[in-house]
Design a protein around this motif. Structure first.
Motif, PDB file in Angstrom:
ATOM      1  N   PHE A 127     -12.788 -10.141 -12.691  1.00 31.77           N
ATOM      2  CA  PHE A 127     -13.448 -10.577 -13.921  1.00 31.77           C
ATOM      3  C   PHE A 127     -12.593 -11.580 -14.707  1.00 31.77           C
ATOM      4  N   PHE A 128     -11.271 -11.426 -14.657  1.00 25.70           N
ATOM      5  CA  PHE A 128     -10.387 -12.264 -15.478  1.00 25.70           C
ATOM      6  C   PHE A 128     -10.137 -13.651 -14.888  1.00 25.70           C
ATOM      7  N   LEU A 129     -10.319 -13.810 -13.591  1.00 24.30           N
ATOM      8  CA  LEU A 129      -9.883 -15.028 -12.917  1.00 24.30           C
ATOM      9  C   LEU A 129     -10.543 -16.306 -13.444  1.00 24.30           C
ATOM     10  N   PRO A 130     -11.864 -16.331 -13.715  1.00 20.13           N
ATOM     11  CA  PRO A 130     -12.444 -17.561 -14.270  1.00 20.13           C
ATOM     12  C   PRO A 130     -11.859 -17.946 -15.636  1.00 20.13           C
ATOM     13  N   TYR A 131     -11.508 -16.964 -16.429  1.00 19.50           N
ATOM     14  CA  TYR A 131     -10.930 -17.253 -17.754  1.00 19.50           C
ATOM     15  C   TYR A 131      -9.547 -17.878 -17.617  1.00 19.50           C
ATOM     16  N   LEU A 132      -8.792 -17.464 -16.592  1.00 24.08           N
ATOM     17  CA  LEU A 132      -7.457 -18.031 -16.385  1.00 24.08           C
ATOM     18  C   LEU A 132      -7.519 -19.471 -15.891  1.00 24.08           C
ATOM     19  N   GLY A 133      -8.650 -19.881 -15.366  1.00 27.17           N
ATOM     20  CA  GLY A 133      -8.799 -21.249 -14.890  1.00 27.17           C
ATOM     21  C   GLY A 133      -9.189 -22.232 -15.981  1.00 27.17           C
ATOM     22  N   ARG A 134      -9.416 -21.754 -17.186  1.00 27.43           N
ATOM     23  CA  ARG A 134      -9.855 -22.647 -18.268  1.00 27.43           C
ATOM     24  C   ARG A 134      -8.711 -23.490 -18.800  1.00 27.43           C
ATOM     25  N   GLN A 135      -9.074 -24.612 -19.404  1.00 28.94           N
ATOM     26  CA  GLN A 135      -8.086 -25.551 -19.934  1.00 28.94           C
ATOM     27  C   GLN A 135      -7.563 -25.140 -21.300  1.00 28.94           C
ATOM     28  N   GLN A 136      -8.389 -24.454 -22.090  1.00 29.94           N
ATOM     29  CA  GLN A 136      -7.950 -24.067 -23.422  1.00 29.94           C
ATOM     30  C   GLN A 136      -8.691 -22.811 -23.866  1.00 29.94           C
ATOM     31  N   GLY A 137      -8.229 -22.253 -24.979  1.00 29.08           N
ATOM     32  CA  GLY A 137      -8.814 -21.035 -25.508  1.00 29.08           C
ATOM     33  C   GLY A 137      -7.765 -19.945 -25.617  1.00 29.08           C
ATOM     34  N   LEU A 138      -8.097 -18.903 -26.363  1.00 28.29           N
ATOM     35  CA  LEU A 138      -7.186 -17.780 -26.577  1.00 28.29           C
ATOM     36  C   LEU A 138      -7.758 -16.526 -25.921  1.00 28.29           C
ATOM     37  N   ILE A 139      -6.948 -15.879 -25.092  1.00 36.10           N
ATOM     38  CA  ILE A 139      -7.311 -14.607 -24.474  1.00 36.10           C
ATOM     39  C   ILE A 139      -6.431 -13.533 -25.089  1.00 36.10           C
ATOM     40  N   LEU A 140      -7.052 -12.521 -25.700  1.00 36.47           N
ATOM     41  CA  LEU A 140      -6.317 -11.452 -26.357  1.00 36.47           C
ATOM     42  C   LEU A 140      -6.452 -10.151 -25.569  1.00 36.47           C
ATOM     43  N   PHE A 141      -5.304  -9.542 -25.265  1.00 41.09           N
ATOM     44  CA  PHE A 141      -5.260  -8.231 -24.622  1.00 41.09           C
ATOM     45  C   PHE A 141      -4.889  -7.216 -25.700  1.00 41.09           C
ATOM     46  N   GLN A 262     -14.137 -20.774 -32.552  1.00 37.65           N
ATOM     47  CA  GLN A 262     -13.768 -21.961 -31.790  1.00 37.65           C
ATOM     48  C   GLN A 262     -12.603 -21.710 -30.834  1.00 37.65           C
ATOM     49  N   SER A 263     -11.769 -20.726 -31.146  1.00 34.61           N
ATOM     50  CA  SER A 263     -10.530 -20.562 -30.367  1.00 34.61           C
ATOM     51  C   SER A 263     -10.568 -19.435 -29.346  1.00 34.61           C
ATOM     52  N   ILE A 264     -11.185 -18.303 -29.663  1.00 36.65           N
ATOM     53  CA  ILE A 264     -11.071 -17.135 -28.793  1.00 36.65           C
ATOM     54  C   ILE A 264     -12.099 -17.179 -27.668  1.00 36.65           C
ATOM     55  N   SER A 265     -11.609 -17.152 -26.446  1.00 38.77           N
ATOM     56  CA  SER A 265     -12.476 -17.125 -25.262  1.00 38.77           C
ATOM     57  C   SER A 265     -12.846 -15.706 -24.860  1.00 38.77           C
TER      58      SER A 265
END
Length: 331
Positions: A127-141, A262-265
């Motif tokens: 599930f996480f892999l497409p998000y790691l391929g993005r150019q920008q954005g914030l991923i919060l764990f 605008q920032s959080i993916s």
């Protein structure tokens, strides 16, 4: 003698799959307890004199100031135990004049497992892999302390670093896992190496991905949101009870709905489940479209942590007693 004693404590803790080791000072003795499967268990008693010597030895090997007893300190070290390199973080807390407690966090508790095996289902990792391929954005764990947020974030960033196609820089306090393929920078307040100037310096060094250990205040949160809006993928951890409450906490920091949107993916809120067959991470998540709906006052349907627990019970992965226990614990 102290080296042998500390290694014996670490060996016993490792054999019991402990995630944390607590050295506390009682009225007439020192007490060692371990946290395993999320609960505390006694491990060993020692004299007050031996306790104090053990504390000093742990501070020494973690490169802490052994003469400092009034200020909390934190450091890390690696110790060879039965052909295993045990990476640990050592944190001290003063409790009275010249007396301290020590907590040792075992950093590689899940290190020997493949990434997909951190979860009940390999699809939970994919599930996480497409998000790691993005150019920008914030991923919060997110999640409470001890929920595996740092473990998951480091594991994901390690996968990206292994590909060698992106410039990754981390800012950590302290560096918990030494990883190849990325630049790791440690905050050192004593040497005036603080997060604010470090983040500015990192942004000048052409990073594709920035990993920041933990959001601890409004200033850090604001700066990371801005970094994620300027063409960088940013990963960080944050303490909150749920994915939805993460939004409330960020707004309490004075952040505006629009900049959050605008920032959080992705927001991930996670817990560790312990069963007789082993442990694994479960999580709930909010993507950007769900975040937008919530910020605009709407309602969403998403699978919560409790829903995941119920699903595990229906699949026979948790007993009824385990289900009830976790539902109550994670309220």
């Amino acid at each position: 003698m102290m080296k042998q004693l500390v290694e014996e404590i670490l060996k016993d803790a490792m054999h019991q799959n402990a995630t944390d080791i607590h050295l506390t000072l009682e009225s007439a003795m020192g007490l060692v307890r371990i946290r395993k499967a999320g609960e505390m268990h006694p491990l060993k008693e020692m004299t007050v004199e031996t306790y104090r010597k053990s504390v000093n030895y742990l501070k020494f090997i973690a490169e802490l100031d052994i003469n400092e007893h009034k200020t909390p300190q934190s450091g890390r070290t690696a110790i060879n135990i039965e052909d295993t390199v045990l990476n640990v973080r050592v944190s001290t807390l003063p409790i009275s004049l010249m007396n301290e407690i020590v907590v040792i966090r075992v950093l590689n508790a899940m290190e020997g497992r493949p990434s997909s095996a951190l979860f009940d289902s390999p699809g939970d990792y994919d599930f996480f892999l497409p998000y790691l391929g993005r150019q920008q954005g914030l991923i919060l764990f997110t999640g409470p302390t001890g929920s595996g947020e740092s473990t998951l974030m480091y594991r994901l960033i390690q996968e990206v670093a292994a590909a060698g196609r992106r410039q990754i820089i981390s800012i950590e306090d302290p560096i918990e896992y030494e990883l190849d393929g990325l630049i790791q920078v440690e905050i050192n307040e004593k040497a005036n190496i603080d997060y604010a100037p470090l983040l500015k310096g990192v942004l000048r060094c052409d990073p594709d991905i920035i990993m920041f250990g933990e959001i601890r205040d409004a200033t850090i949160a604001s700066q990371l949101l801005k970094a994620s809006l300027s063409g960088h993928l940013v990963l960080s951890t944050f303490h909150s009870r749920s994915a939805v409450s993460t939004l409330s906490r960020l707004k309490d920091y004075g952040l505006y709905d629009e900049e959050i949107l605008q920032s959080i993916s992705l927001i991930v809120n996670q817990r560790i489940i312990y069963t007789g067959r082993g442990s694994f991470i479960i999580y709930e998540s909010l993507d950007n479209s769900q975040i937008e709906t919530l910020l605009k006052g709407g309602t969403i349907r998403h699978q919560t942590i409790v829903d995941k627990i119920d699903a595990l019970h229906l699949a026979g992965r948790l007993t009824e007693d385990e289900r009830l226990s976790y539902v109550e614990k994670f309220k």
